[in-house]
Design a protein around this motif. Sequence first.
Motif, short mmCIF file in Angstrom:
data_model
loop_
_atom_site.label_atom_id
_atom_site.label_comp_id
_atom_site.label_asym_id
_atom_site.label_seq_id
_atom_site.Cartn_x
_atom_site.Cartn_y
_atom_site.Cartn_z
N UNK A 1 -71.47 -23.91 10.73
CA UNK A 1 -70.89 -22.57 10.67
C UNK A 1 -71.79 -21.64 9.89
N UNK A 2 -72.22 -20.56 10.55
CA UNK A 2 -73.10 -19.59 9.88
C UNK A 2 -72.77 -18.19 10.35
N UNK A 3 -73.59 -17.23 9.93
CA UNK A 3 -73.38 -15.86 10.35
C UNK A 3 -73.63 -15.62 11.82
N UNK A 4 -74.45 -16.47 12.43
CA UNK A 4 -74.79 -16.28 13.84
C UNK A 4 -74.34 -17.39 14.76
N UNK B 1 -71.82 -20.80 5.99
CA UNK B 1 -70.38 -20.71 5.72
C UNK B 1 -69.84 -22.03 5.16
N UNK B 2 -70.61 -23.11 5.27
CA UNK B 2 -70.15 -24.38 4.69
C UNK B 2 -70.10 -24.31 3.17
N UNK B 3 -70.65 -23.23 2.59
CA UNK B 3 -70.56 -23.03 1.15
C UNK B 3 -69.19 -22.47 0.74
N UNK B 4 -68.39 -22.05 1.71
CA UNK B 4 -67.07 -21.48 1.43
C UNK B 4 -66.18 -22.52 0.75
N UNK B 5 -65.66 -22.18 -0.42
CA UNK B 5 -64.90 -23.14 -1.21
C UNK B 5 -63.59 -23.54 -0.53
N UNK B 6 -62.96 -22.60 0.16
CA UNK B 6 -61.68 -22.90 0.84
C UNK B 6 -61.91 -23.83 2.02
N UNK B 7 -63.00 -23.64 2.75
CA UNK B 7 -63.32 -24.52 3.87
C UNK B 7 -63.59 -25.93 3.35
N UNK B 8 -64.35 -26.05 2.29
CA UNK B 8 -64.65 -27.36 1.72
C UNK B 8 -63.39 -28.08 1.25
N UNK C 1 -78.60 -25.81 -0.31
CA UNK C 1 -79.05 -26.25 1.01
C UNK C 1 -78.10 -25.82 2.13
N UNK C 2 -77.07 -25.04 1.78
CA UNK C 2 -76.12 -24.53 2.80
C UNK C 2 -76.68 -23.28 3.46
#
Length: 343
Positions: free
Chosen positions: A142-145, A279-286, A307-308
């Motif tokens: 999951x990323x911006x693009x 977006x894998x850095x998002x705390x809620x997703x993790x 590295x995210x």
Amino acid sequence: MSEPKQITILGIESSCDDTSAAVLRGFKILANITAGQDVHREYGGVVPEMASREHQKHIVPVVQAALRKAGVSAAELNAIAYTQGPGLLGSLLVGASFAKSMAMALGVPALPVHHMKAHVLAHFIAQEGMSAPPFPFICLTVSGGHTQILNVHSTSHFEVLGQTTDDAAGEAFDKAARVLGLPYPGGPEIDKLSRDGDPHKFTFTKPKVPGLDFSFSGLKTGFKLLVEKGQKNDATFVGNNLNDLCASIQHTIVSLLLANLEKALLQTGISHVALAGGVSANSYLRASLQSLAAKKGWTTYTTPLEYCTDNGAMIAIAGRFDLDANRTGLLGDAAKARMGMEG
């Protein structure tokens, strides 16, 4: 007897607005240096022409800083890996041209790397106390693009099980942030403000997309309309509900991602799942993935935050796997704004 010399690779990333260089020795990162571009903040998004010019300013000092921090001279490099695509063409050209020129001057291979595959392969950077996922594993990238669910069979075989049909999840975060008047990049701002909000305060119509694909365009529109309606009735609507609005849109995006991820794991029978991309850095997703995994008996894998987001380390490790497989590049390899995941 002396130990055999370990392979040392310089990785260069320039696909969007981060200029990054990393030095990999063996499978360990010795240095990972990134220069961002604050110039885009006033525009609320990346301006491609400005991005390429900033890369031209940053690439030499960033590479020099990475080599210096790693304590490695250019003469010690065995190869130079660089992002071939996908990404902004002008930005890609800066990194690719620099990497190929440097490789040619040093007489070492240049290794063109697929940006999205590199995000996944960042899981294989050697890190104390962390293990890489076993093959095959499912990866939510999951990323911006990009937004994809991949069945990763090997370091070179990535099967796309589902992907967005329009906007990426990261773009949905950034557009929602723009509607709320938050600074760019909006995703981290929403993540931060959501911690004091109610994720169930506002609800949005979820798109019905067949299979394991995603759609975020309608959600963006629905969020915009809800905010506009609230502001029409009350000029202080956003200010009074900012945390709840952030928490609600974040919860909706994450629930859409995890719903399809769960389907993918059920369909494939695989129980190892990884997160990749900015977006894998998002705390809620993790946290939400960890909670779901505990209920389902999955084993999860996440990378350190550095590295995210886009970084040279992931390019270096991807280049290492290509070098091991004798997949080296040619001087005429062209940067590509779009690249499939085949192969």
